[in-house]
Design a protein around this motif. Structure first.
Motif: not given
Length: 122
Positions: A1-24
């Motif tokens: 069975q394939v599962q995908l798990v995301e991480s990296g979300g959060g609260l950030v101010q406008a103009g900021g950056s985030l990196r999301l990850s997804c592990v299979v």
């Protein structure tokens, strides 16, 4: 069975950056075209970006082009979404998904992660 798990979300101010990850988990990610979608409250799920199985080809929605970048590391079974110059309208739950080939259409994706919340404050 394939599962995908995301991480990296959060609260950030406008103009900021985030990196999301997804592990299979369960199969090699190289078997799948991968995509990122997002859904804001009261809105339909929308396409954000997709990448081919090898990572050579990518496509980004016009609304994020030039600000977001999808990439992948098949050795780590991981797909990334680098998000820069974030805007309040980027606030949504972000989902990664796996498909036999890269696609902008959510219906072609067989496997979905649980989502990660991204909130951009003004």
């Amino acid at each position: 069975q394939v599962q995908l798990v995301e991480s990296g979300g959060g609260l950030v101010q406008a103009g900021g950056s985030l990196r999301l990850s997804c592990v299979v988990f369960g199969r090699s990610s190289s078997n799948y075209g991968m995509g990122w979608f997002r859904q804001a409250p009261g809105k339909e799920r929308e396409f954000v970006a997709t990448i081919s199985r090898s990572g050579e080809l990518t496509h980004h929605a016009d609304s994020v082009k030039g600000r977001f970048t999808i990439s992948r590391d098949n050795a780590r079974n991981t797909v990334y979404l680098e998000m820069n110059m974030l805007k309040p309208e980027d606030t949504a739950v972000y989902y990664c998904a796996a498909s036999p080939a890269m696609s902008k259409t959510s219906g072609t994706y067989s496997y979905w992660g649980q989502g990660t919340q991204v909130t951009v404050s003004s």
